[in-house]
Design a protein around this motif. Structure first.
Motif, short mmCIF file in Angstrom:
data_model
loop_
_atom_site.label_atom_id
_atom_site.label_comp_id
_atom_site.label_asym_id
_atom_site.label_seq_id
_atom_site.Cartn_x
_atom_site.Cartn_y
_atom_site.Cartn_z
N VAL A 118 -12.19 -17.72 0.01
CA VAL A 118 -10.90 -18.96 -0.50
C VAL A 118 -9.84 -17.89 -0.46
O VAL A 118 -9.44 -17.23 -0.77
N VAL A 119 -9.27 -18.95 0.09
CA VAL A 119 -8.42 -18.89 -0.02
C VAL A 119 -7.51 -19.68 -0.27
O VAL A 119 -7.80 -20.77 -0.60
N ALA A 120 -5.75 -19.62 -0.41
CA ALA A 120 -4.65 -19.74 -0.68
C ALA A 120 -3.31 -19.16 -0.79
O ALA A 120 -3.27 -18.76 -1.04
N PRO A 121 -2.51 -20.71 -0.54
CA PRO A 121 -1.24 -19.92 -0.60
C PRO A 121 -0.53 -19.26 -2.14
O PRO A 121 -1.12 -19.94 -2.74
N ALA A 122 -0.14 -18.10 -2.01
CA ALA A 122 0.34 -17.84 -3.40
C ALA A 122 1.56 -18.23 -3.95
O ALA A 122 2.10 -18.50 -4.88
N PHE A 177 0.36 -13.56 1.79
CA PHE A 177 -0.90 -13.97 1.88
C PHE A 177 -1.28 -15.58 2.67
O PHE A 177 -1.86 -16.15 3.43
N GLN A 178 -0.19 -16.04 2.87
CA GLN A 178 -0.03 -17.40 3.47
C GLN A 178 0.02 -16.73 5.38
O GLN A 178 -0.28 -16.95 6.19
N THR A 179 0.83 -15.55 5.41
CA THR A 179 0.94 -14.37 6.86
C THR A 179 -0.31 -14.22 7.18
O THR A 179 -0.97 -14.52 8.43
N ASP A 190 -2.54 -17.60 8.26
CA ASP A 190 -1.73 -17.94 9.80
C ASP A 190 -2.49 -16.93 10.96
O ASP A 190 -2.99 -17.71 12.17
N GLN A 191 -2.93 -16.05 10.49
CA GLN A 191 -2.70 -14.60 11.17
C GLN A 191 -4.75 -14.92 11.87
O GLN A 191 -5.51 -14.96 12.99
N THR A 192 -5.26 -15.12 10.30
CA THR A 192 -6.74 -15.42 11.09
C THR A 192 -6.72 -17.24 11.63
O THR A 192 -7.58 -16.62 12.88
N LYS A 246 0.83 -1.56 -0.04
CA LYS A 246 0.28 0.20 -0.28
C LYS A 246 0.60 1.34 0.08
O LYS A 246 1.80 1.44 0.73
N ASN A 247 0.48 1.89 -1.09
CA ASN A 247 1.53 2.48 -1.14
C ASN A 247 3.31 2.57 -1.01
O ASN A 247 4.32 3.74 -0.53
N GLY A 248 3.36 1.67 -1.77
CA GLY A 248 4.58 0.62 -1.48
C GLY A 248 5.61 0.62 -0.54
O GLY A 248 6.73 -0.45 -0.13
N GLU A 249 4.63 0.60 0.44
CA GLU A 249 4.60 -0.31 1.92
C GLU A 249 3.92 -1.07 1.41
O GLU A 249 3.01 -1.51 1.65
N PRO A 250 4.55 -2.77 2.79
CA PRO A 250 3.86 -3.99 2.93
C PRO A 250 2.72 -4.20 3.70
O PRO A 250 2.88 -3.37 4.72
N VAL A 251 1.32 -4.26 3.10
CA VAL A 251 -0.06 -4.28 3.87
C VAL A 251 0.81 -5.46 4.58
O VAL A 251 0.42 -6.81 4.01
N THR A 252 1.32 -5.65 5.90
CA THR A 252 1.41 -7.64 7.14
C THR A 252 0.71 -7.79 7.47
O THR A 252 0.85 -8.92 8.25
N THR A 253 -0.72 -7.26 8.10
CA THR A 253 -1.87 -7.68 8.31
C THR A 253 -3.31 -7.39 7.46
O THR A 253 -3.33 -7.25 6.54
#
Length: 230
Positions: free
Chosen positions: A133-137, A216-218, A221-223, A105-112
């Motif tokens: 629907v989720v999957a590892p990227a 996306f795997q993170t 894991d957070q969920t 987002k605006n060049g910075e990682p979206v960590t959450t």
């Protein structure tokens, strides 16, 4: 008896006597032949190297992966089918080893996950959507195949989708990008971003091969951790 001063006293060879012309010709011919052989060998080496390089490039082209990033809302006009999707497509000819996938987002990682979801919809919309629907990227993606790390089916939230996309709740998907780094079977690597709309950019590597960076795997894991807390 006087000794000729120009003769070697031990061998009697005339030191001033010039080599016979036939000997000189043989020396010149041998030298020229050697130089020609050396030149031919050099040309052969250069040609072989060029041929090897060309064959290698041909083989690389036959297994070249090309990752295309899709992101956004699909089927907007059909509330029952409307969905937000992040999809990676391998439109190349070979297997892609996807090693790094990072939403920005605006060049910075979206960590959450919360920050990611807040960027693609408002929280009232999110409360009306079930589990995505989720999957590892990260991983290996065959030519002609796709992986969908995230897909949110709008359902009841579709009633607000039009207003959201018109900007009534702020700029839709403001500054959101997806950064992907992937490699071929020859370990040639590239990066590509959704917003760039450019050809993949060659890079030396995507990092440590055995340690993929998959945000996306993170999120998955957070969920899972959040569910355990409930």
């Amino acid at each position: 008896m006087m000794t000729d001063q120009n003769n070697d006293p031990t061998t009697g060879i005339d030191l001033d006597k010039q080599p016979h012309k036939s000997i000189l010709k043989r020396i010149d011919l041998g030298l020229a032949t050697g130089m020609c052989a050396l030149l031919i060998s050099f040309v052969g080496i250069v040609t072989s190297r060029a041929t090897f390089k060309m064959n290698q490039e041909t083989q690389k082209a036959r297994v070249l992966p090309i990752i295309d990033v899709d992101m956004g809302y699909e089927n907007i006009g059909d509330r029952s089918e409307a969905a937000f999707v992040v999809r990676l497509n391998n439109v190349g000819a070979g297997i892609a080893h996807i090693q790094r996938v990072t939403p920005l987002k605006n060049g910075e990682p979206v960590t959450t996950l919360q920050e990611f979801e807040d960027t693609i919809m408002n929280r009232r919309m999110r409360s009306n959507i079930g589990y995505p629907v989720v999957a590892p990227a990260a991983g290996f993606l065959a030519a002609g195949k796709s992986v969908t790390p995230r897909r949110y089916r709008m359902g009841a939230a579709g009633s607000e989708l039009g207003a959201y996309l018109r900007g009534e709740y702020g700029v839709p998907m403001d500054g959101l990008d997806i950064d992907v780094c992937y490699c071929s079977v020859f370990s040639d690597c590239w990066t590509v971003k959704y917003l760039d709309k450019k050809l993949p950019k060659p890079v030396d590597s995507c990092g440590i091969d055995d340690a993929p960076e998959d945000m996306f795997q993170t999120y998955i894991d957070q969920t899972a951790a959040k569910r355990l807390e409930q």
